[in-house]
Design a protein around this motif. Structure first.
Motif, short mmCIF file in Angstrom:
data_model
loop_
_atom_site.label_atom_id
_atom_site.label_comp_id
_atom_site.label_asym_id
_atom_site.label_seq_id
_atom_site.Cartn_x
_atom_site.Cartn_y
_atom_site.Cartn_z
N UNK A 1 0.81 -1.21 0.00
CA UNK A 1 0.00 0.00 0.00
C UNK A 1 0.84 1.27 0.00
N UNK A 2 1.86 1.33 0.86
CA UNK A 2 2.61 2.56 1.05
C UNK A 2 4.07 2.42 0.60
N UNK A 3 4.68 3.58 0.37
CA UNK A 3 6.08 3.63 -0.03
C UNK A 3 6.75 4.77 0.73
N UNK A 4 7.98 4.52 1.19
CA UNK A 4 8.72 5.54 1.94
C UNK A 4 10.15 5.60 1.43
N UNK A 5 10.63 6.84 1.20
CA UNK A 5 12.00 7.06 0.76
C UNK A 5 12.69 8.03 1.71
N UNK A 6 13.96 7.76 2.00
CA UNK A 6 14.78 8.66 2.80
C UNK A 6 15.99 9.04 1.96
N UNK A 7 16.15 10.34 1.70
CA UNK A 7 17.24 10.84 0.87
C UNK A 7 18.13 11.76 1.69
N UNK A 8 19.43 11.68 1.42
CA UNK A 8 20.39 12.62 2.01
C UNK A 8 20.69 13.68 0.95
N UNK A 9 20.38 14.93 1.26
CA UNK A 9 20.53 16.00 0.27
C UNK A 9 21.44 17.10 0.83
N UNK A 10 22.08 17.84 -0.07
CA UNK A 10 22.88 19.01 0.28
C UNK A 10 22.31 20.22 -0.46
N UNK A 11 22.20 21.32 0.25
CA UNK A 11 21.67 22.55 -0.35
C UNK A 11 22.63 23.71 -0.07
N UNK A 12 22.55 24.75 -0.88
CA UNK A 12 23.38 25.94 -0.66
C UNK A 12 22.81 26.82 0.44
N UNK A 13 21.51 26.84 0.58
CA UNK A 13 20.86 27.60 1.63
C UNK A 13 19.97 26.69 2.45
N UNK A 14 19.16 27.31 3.28
CA UNK A 14 18.24 26.54 4.10
C UNK A 14 16.95 26.25 3.34
N UNK A 15 16.43 25.06 3.52
CA UNK A 15 15.15 24.73 2.93
C UNK A 15 14.04 25.49 3.64
N UNK A 16 13.01 25.87 2.88
CA UNK A 16 11.88 26.55 3.50
C UNK A 16 10.60 25.78 3.18
N UNK A 17 9.50 26.28 3.69
CA UNK A 17 8.23 25.58 3.52
C UNK A 17 7.78 25.53 2.07
N UNK A 18 8.24 26.49 1.26
CA UNK A 18 7.85 26.49 -0.15
C UNK A 18 8.32 25.22 -0.85
N UNK A 19 9.48 24.69 -0.45
CA UNK A 19 9.98 23.45 -1.05
C UNK A 19 9.05 22.30 -0.72
N UNK A 20 8.61 22.24 0.52
CA UNK A 20 7.69 21.17 0.91
C UNK A 20 6.36 21.29 0.18
N UNK A 21 5.88 22.51 -0.01
CA UNK A 21 4.62 22.71 -0.72
C UNK A 21 4.71 22.20 -2.15
N UNK A 22 5.88 22.40 -2.78
CA UNK A 22 6.05 21.92 -4.15
C UNK A 22 6.13 20.39 -4.22
#
Length: 224
Positions: A182-203
């Motif tokens: 039924x469900x699927x879960x992924x865990x990713x290790x990411x690097x960013x130049x700045x801090x993530x904000x809520x807009x990224x989650x919304x997208x």
């Protein structure tokens, strides 16, 4: 030199600390300890900050001063202290290697104060405090996150997910995938130049098949 002469030398060649002199030395140790206290408070991660441990650094410095004054006040006592301290074992686990550095710093400053080398004490404690404070305020080149993506009953559109995530990250690596009927879960290790904000989650939540998205900031060797 006879045995009596050796014992007489041990007892007569000692330093006599008066009340006023002892108070001045301990007051200098307290001021030095407060510099360490403020440095630990400023440079620590507030989520894992321990006020009790911070005050223990100040107390450790003062105890070191007292022990060294006791040793230097009487040579005979110093020989007994060496034997007594050699059997002491500290087995308390230190969770952060940075805390070990502060422990040794407090002990070193205690030795400086007890030797009444006030210039070395003032110079070293201020210099090390400035280095630690400045280094704690310098941001890293990359910010690291663990991105947890949880899917629903519909399969995750991975192509669209990568398109929306790519503009925000410098690099990414898939660490864990959990999937059932039924469900699927992924865990990713990411690097960013700045801090993530809520807009990224919304997208990312708009991607078909994604039910929820969470990110966890990585700080040093721990996640928090």
């Amino acid at each position: 030199m006879s045995k009596e002469e050796v014992l007489s030398y041990f007892y007569t060649n000692s330093t006599n600390y008066g009340v006023k002199r002892t108070f001045v030395i301990l007051l200098c140790g307290l001021i030095t300890g407060m510099v360490i206290y403020l440095t630990y408070y400023i440079t620590s991660e507030k989520a894992v900050y321990s006020r009790k441990f911070n005050w223990s650094l100040v107390t450790m410095l003062l105890i070191t001063v007292i022990v060294m004054m006791m040793i230097s006040s009487n040579i005979a006592v110093s020989l007994g202290m060496v034997g007594a301290l050699s059997i002491v074992r500290f087995r308390t686990a230190v969770k952060d290697s940075r805390d070990t550095m502060f422990i040794f710093w407090a002990m070193a400053e205690g030795l400086c104060v007890s030797s009444q080398n006030y210039r070395l004490t003032l110079t070293s404690v201020l210099f090390i405090a400035m280095v630690l404070i400045i280094s704690s305020k310098i941001p890293g080149i990359w910010n690291r996150y663990l991105l947890v993506v949880i899917g629903g009953e519909q399969p995750i559109d991975r192509t669209q997910f990568q398109e929306k995530l790519k503009p925000y990250v410098v690099s990414q690596r898939l660490r864990t995938v959990n999937k059932d009927a039924v469900h699927e879960e992924m865990i990713l290790e990411i690097k960013t130049r700045g801090e993530l904000d809520l807009a990224v989650l919304d997208e990312l939540v708009k991607v078909p098949g994604i039910q929820s998205v969470n990110w966890v900031a990585e700080s040093g060797e721990t996640v928090g």
